[in-house]
Design a protein around this motif. Sequence first.
Motif, PDB file in Angstrom:
ATOM      1  N   ASP A  20       0.832  -1.201   0.000  1.00 32.75           N
ATOM      2  CA  ASP A  20       0.000   0.000   0.000  1.00 32.75           C
ATOM      3  C   ASP A  20       0.865   1.248   0.000  1.00 32.75           C
ATOM      4  O   ASP A  20       2.087   1.191   0.048  1.00 32.75           O
ATOM      5  CB  ASP A  20      -0.941   0.020   1.223  1.00 32.75           C
ATOM      6  N   GLY A  21       0.187   2.407  -0.095  1.00 39.09           N
ATOM      7  CA  GLY A  21       0.879   3.688  -0.014  1.00 39.09           C
ATOM      8  C   GLY A  21       1.161   4.298  -1.379  1.00 39.09           C
ATOM      9  O   GLY A  21       0.599   3.913  -2.399  1.00 39.09           O
ATOM     10  N   ILE A  22       2.080   5.259  -1.349  1.00 41.93           N
ATOM     11  CA  ILE A  22       2.519   5.971  -2.540  1.00 41.93           C
ATOM     12  C   ILE A  22       4.026   5.789  -2.672  1.00 41.93           C
ATOM     13  O   ILE A  22       4.760   5.918  -1.689  1.00 41.93           O
ATOM     14  CB  ILE A  22       2.159   7.461  -2.445  1.00 41.93           C
ATOM     15  N   ALA A  23       4.486   5.467  -3.873  1.00 30.76           N
ATOM     16  CA  ALA A  23       5.906   5.249  -4.112  1.00 30.76           C
ATOM     17  C   ALA A  23       6.420   6.276  -5.107  1.00 30.76           C
ATOM     18  O   ALA A  23       5.873   6.424  -6.201  1.00 30.76           O
ATOM     19  CB  ALA A  23       6.152   3.835  -4.640  1.00 30.76           C
ATOM     20  N   LEU A  24       7.481   6.976  -4.716  1.00 24.87           N
ATOM     21  CA  LEU A  24       8.082   8.018  -5.540  1.00 24.87           C
ATOM     22  C   LEU A  24       9.286   7.475  -6.307  1.00 24.87           C
ATOM     23  O   LEU A  24      10.119   6.764  -5.735  1.00 24.87           O
ATOM     24  CB  LEU A  24       8.581   9.173  -4.670  1.00 24.87           C
ATOM     25  N   VAL A  25       9.371   7.822  -7.596  1.00 22.95           N
ATOM     26  CA  VAL A  25      10.581   7.546  -8.378  1.00 22.95           C
ATOM     27  C   VAL A  25      11.060   8.877  -8.928  1.00 22.95           C
ATOM     28  O   VAL A  25      10.478   9.431  -9.867  1.00 22.95           O
ATOM     29  CB  VAL A  25      10.307   6.557  -9.524  1.00 22.95           C
ATOM     30  N   LEU A  26      12.122   9.404  -8.327  1.00 22.83           N
ATOM     31  CA  LEU A  26      12.626  10.717  -8.715  1.00 22.83           C
ATOM     32  C   LEU A  26      13.464  10.621  -9.981  1.00 22.83           C
ATOM     33  O   LEU A  26      14.409   9.825 -10.059  1.00 22.83           O
ATOM     34  CB  LEU A  26      13.481  11.315  -7.595  1.00 22.83           C
ATOM     35  N   SER A  46      18.132   5.448 -13.506  1.00 24.91           N
ATOM     36  CA  SER A  46      17.846   4.185 -14.181  1.00 24.91           C
ATOM     37  C   SER A  46      16.486   3.610 -13.791  1.00 24.91           C
ATOM     38  O   SER A  46      15.788   3.029 -14.639  1.00 24.91           O
ATOM     39  CB  SER A  46      18.946   3.169 -13.881  1.00 24.91           C
ATOM     40  N   THR A  47      16.099   3.744 -12.540  1.00 26.52           N
ATOM     41  CA  THR A  47      14.795   3.209 -12.134  1.00 26.52           C
ATOM     42  C   THR A  47      13.667   4.035 -12.743  1.00 26.52           C
ATOM     43  O   THR A  47      12.622   3.488 -13.129  1.00 26.52           O
ATOM     44  CB  THR A  47      14.676   3.153 -10.602  1.00 26.52           C
ATOM     45  N   PHE A  48      13.844   5.350 -12.868  1.00 32.32           N
ATOM     46  CA  PHE A  48      12.855   6.168 -13.558  1.00 32.32           C
ATOM     47  C   PHE A  48      12.739   5.725 -15.017  1.00 32.32           C
ATOM     48  O   PHE A  48      11.634   5.572 -15.553  1.00 32.32           O
ATOM     49  CB  PHE A  48      13.224   7.648 -13.470  1.00 32.32           C
ATOM     50  N   LEU A  49      13.875   5.480 -15.664  1.00 34.51           N
ATOM     51  CA  LEU A  49      13.844   4.982 -17.037  1.00 34.51           C
ATOM     52  C   LEU A  49      13.118   3.651 -17.119  1.00 34.51           C
ATOM     53  O   LEU A  49      12.336   3.403 -18.046  1.00 34.51           O
ATOM     54  CB  LEU A  49      15.267   4.819 -17.573  1.00 34.51           C
ATOM     55  N   TYR A  50      13.354   2.787 -16.169  1.00 32.20           N
ATOM     56  CA  TYR A  50      12.779   1.444 -16.196  1.00 32.20           C
ATOM     57  C   TYR A  50      11.254   1.476 -16.137  1.00 32.20           C
ATOM     58  O   TYR A  50      10.581   0.731 -16.859  1.00 32.20           O
ATOM     59  CB  TYR A  50      13.333   0.641 -15.017  1.00 32.20           C
ATOM     60  N   ILE A  65      -0.381   3.192  -5.137  1.00 35.95           N
ATOM     61  CA  ILE A  65      -0.612   1.752  -5.053  1.00 35.95           C
ATOM     62  C   ILE A  65      -2.043   1.440  -4.629  1.00 35.95           C
ATOM     63  O   ILE A  65      -2.683   0.524  -5.156  1.00 35.95           O
ATOM     64  CB  ILE A  65       0.416   1.122  -4.083  1.00 35.95           C
ATOM     65  N   ASP A  66      -2.573   2.228  -3.712  1.00 36.80           N
ATOM     66  CA  ASP A  66      -3.927   1.974  -3.201  1.00 36.80           C
ATOM     67  C   ASP A  66      -4.985   2.154  -4.282  1.00 36.80           C
ATOM     68  O   ASP A  66      -5.991   1.438  -4.306  1.00 36.80           O
ATOM     69  CB  ASP A  66      -4.225   2.915  -2.025  1.00 36.80           C
ATOM     70  N   ASN A  67      -4.777   3.106  -5.181  1.00 35.98           N
ATOM     71  CA  ASN A  67      -5.780   3.433  -6.190  1.00 35.98           C
ATOM     72  C   ASN A  67      -5.409   2.948  -7.586  1.00 35.98           C
ATOM     73  O   ASN A  67      -6.068   3.314  -8.567  1.00 35.98           O
ATOM     74  CB  ASN A  67      -6.024   4.948  -6.206  1.00 35.98           C
ATOM     75  N   ASN A  68      -4.316   2.156  -7.659  1.00 38.43           N
ATOM     76  CA  ASN A  68      -3.928   1.525  -8.922  1.00 38.43           C
ATOM     77  C   ASN A  68      -3.733   2.550 -10.047  1.00 38.43           C
ATOM     78  O   ASN A  68      -4.184   2.357 -11.176  1.00 38.43           O
ATOM     79  CB  ASN A  68      -4.981   0.482  -9.335  1.00 38.43           C
ATOM     80  N   THR A  69      -3.030   3.631  -9.713  1.00 32.96           N
ATOM     81  CA  THR A  69      -2.862   4.736 -10.649  1.00 32.96           C
ATOM     82  C   THR A  69      -1.411   5.190 -10.668  1.00 32.96           C
ATOM     83  O   THR A  69      -0.731   5.164  -9.641  1.00 32.96           O
ATOM     84  CB  THR A  69      -3.763   5.928 -10.246  1.00 32.96           C
ATOM     85  N   ASP A  70      -0.948   5.615 -11.846  1.00 32.70           N
ATOM     86  CA  ASP A  70       0.393   6.176 -11.992  1.00 32.70           C
ATOM     87  C   ASP A  70       0.299   7.636 -12.414  1.00 32.70           C
ATOM     88  O   ASP A  70      -0.651   8.027 -13.111  1.00 32.70           O
ATOM     89  CB  ASP A  70       1.183   5.426 -13.081  1.00 32.70           C
ATOM     90  N   TYR A  71       1.296   8.414 -12.012  1.00 31.59           N
ATOM     91  CA  TYR A  71       1.356   9.824 -12.379  1.00 31.59           C
ATOM     92  C   TYR A  71       2.770  10.175 -12.825  1.00 31.59           C
ATOM     93  O   TYR A  71       3.757   9.605 -12.353  1.00 31.59           O
ATOM     94  CB  TYR A  71       1.019  10.728 -11.187  1.00 31.59           C
ATOM     95  N   ILE A  72       2.843  11.158 -13.708  1.00 32.86           N
ATOM     96  CA  ILE A  72       4.107  11.847 -13.975  1.00 32.86           C
ATOM     97  C   ILE A  72       3.899  13.319 -13.683  1.00 32.86           C
ATOM     98  O   ILE A  72       2.964  13.948 -14.211  1.00 32.86           O
ATOM     99  CB  ILE A  72       4.573  11.640 -15.430  1.00 32.86           C
ATOM    100  N   LYS A 122       1.329   5.697   3.660  1.00 35.42           N
ATOM    101  CA  LYS A 122       2.780   5.523   3.583  1.00 35.42           C
ATOM    102  C   LYS A 122       3.317   6.227   2.341  1.00 35.42           C
ATOM    103  O   LYS A 122       2.696   6.196   1.285  1.00 35.42           O
ATOM    104  CB  LYS A 122       3.138   4.040   3.465  1.00 35.42           C
ATOM    105  N   ILE A 123       4.489   6.816   2.485  1.00 39.07           N
ATOM    106  CA  ILE A 123       5.206   7.375   1.340  1.00 39.07           C
ATOM    107  C   ILE A 123       6.525   6.618   1.215  1.00 39.07           C
ATOM    108  O   ILE A 123       7.363   6.669   2.109  1.00 39.07           O
ATOM    109  CB  ILE A 123       5.475   8.880   1.491  1.00 39.07           C
ATOM    110  N   HIS A 124       6.693   5.922   0.128  1.00 39.38           N
ATOM    111  CA  HIS A 124       7.914   5.144  -0.120  1.00 39.38           C
ATOM    112  C   HIS A 124       8.833   5.923  -1.060  1.00 39.38           C
ATOM    113  O   HIS A 124       8.378   6.508  -2.038  1.00 39.38           O
ATOM    114  CB  HIS A 124       7.587   3.809  -0.796  1.00 39.38           C
ATOM    115  N   PHE A 125      10.120   5.901  -0.761  1.00 37.52           N
ATOM    116  CA  PHE A 125      11.091   6.416  -1.730  1.00 37.52           C
ATOM    117  C   PHE A 125      12.341   5.545  -1.692  1.00 37.52           C
ATOM    118  O   PHE A 125      12.606   4.841  -0.713  1.00 37.52           O
ATOM    119  CB  PHE A 125      11.426   7.898  -1.498  1.00 37.52           C
TER     120      PHE A 125
END
Length: 461
Positions: A20-26, A46-50, A65-72, A122-125
């Motif tokens: 759960d939570g929100i995961a950031l990829v800087l 590299s992880t942002f590229l991936y 993750i909770d709402n099954n959505t991605d953002y840029i 939760k905020i994951h980074f």
Amino acid sequence: MFPKEVYTKRRNQLREIMDDGIALVLGNPEAPMNYAGNVYHYRQDSTFLYFFGIDQPGFTGVFDIDNNTDYIFGDDVDIDDIIWMGPQPSVVDQAAPFGVENTAPFNDLKSFLADAIKAGRKIHFLPVYRAENKILIHELLGTPLSQIKEMASTEFIKAVVSLREIKDEYEVKELERAAAIGYEIHTTAMKMAKDGVYEREIAGECEAIALRAGGLLSFPAIVSKRGETLHNHEHGNLLKTGDLLLVDSGAETDSHYASDNTRTLPVGGKFSAKQKEIYEIVLAGINKGNDLIRPGVSYRSIHLEVCKVIATGLKEVGLMKGNVDEAVKAGAHALFMPHGLGHMMGLDVHDMEDFGEDFVGYNDEIKRSDQFGTANLRLGKELKPGFVITNEPGIYFIPALMDKWKEEGLHMDYINYDKVNEYRTFGGIRLEDDVLVTKEGNRLIGNRIPVSVEEVEKIMS
């Protein structure tokens, strides 16, 4: 750039793994060399590229993750940008080829995260290696700068590693492209390694080959006749006939996948009898490692088997003595090979090393050794189909280490120090191949760069 479905699948898999939570990829910002407008060549995270694909500065990817959505989150260019850089695609247009439909201005990211924090989410980074991004995490989440390393999400790291460590068919093709460029780099170095040539001339040509192919080197080239210094980036020496030149170099494609190979060359084109003797031991080591790579085998066990090959060869030429198995168990071989056998490779030449080697190379079953030499093994865990690893044994004669061990009386039962002293000016030999673990065993990535004594001497002639 891969098909849109590849990136969508990766993000879906990530959300399935995490709870759960929100995961950031800087994404990475640009890095000024000496003033803001004069920047180093840009390299995206590299992880942002991936996961998100956009190879430009100024973006952050978010998994809800909770709402099954991605953002840029990112900004469209303004007129000043257009004047200096020409017309640029919008954020929406840049996100679309990677399957991301939700975009927002970069400044909205802070309020987005503030609302999530207020809701107790939760905020994951991931671990942060750029100073600018450490400041960004501090500004977005209020995390003290001194605690950012410790507060990186272990759950997120493990999830990303579980995906990125397995290379799919598209990634393998990119790695093969990088290998082809690397082949040209190394065969060109072989042809250039002549009396009267400076190391920097060869290093410069290595970089030129990568640039002409549309990418860069995957790491600063190691081109040195002082090969006993493991990561020697000095290129000022003049080569003379009889020197050994160690060339550790690789290419990065325009999609940022890497190659990483090492060959050691006799300047002038012919190995001396003494050089050939040591070279053949290292060659036997790399061939043994390649033979042993297969799924289900721990890479640490392969490392130790190769160390036994090295120790056996050194015993045969009088540099080591005693029982080989006992010598390797005691760590005596590490006088000559104080590093690990290899590492993961992919979007990073040391793949995902920004997360910490223990997350990438070890797990709950196989922990890092604390013994000198083996402690430097970056990858110890069991191999799986889809792993891409380097296999790079070496033998080095490091005078300072030789003197230290002798003065301390270390491993006197296994090392013939009088004989070792005869090699004080020998230098070092390393050989390195890139290997894909398959369901059946393994195969090399790309065509094997000339490696036998006969092959190397032939191309150098």
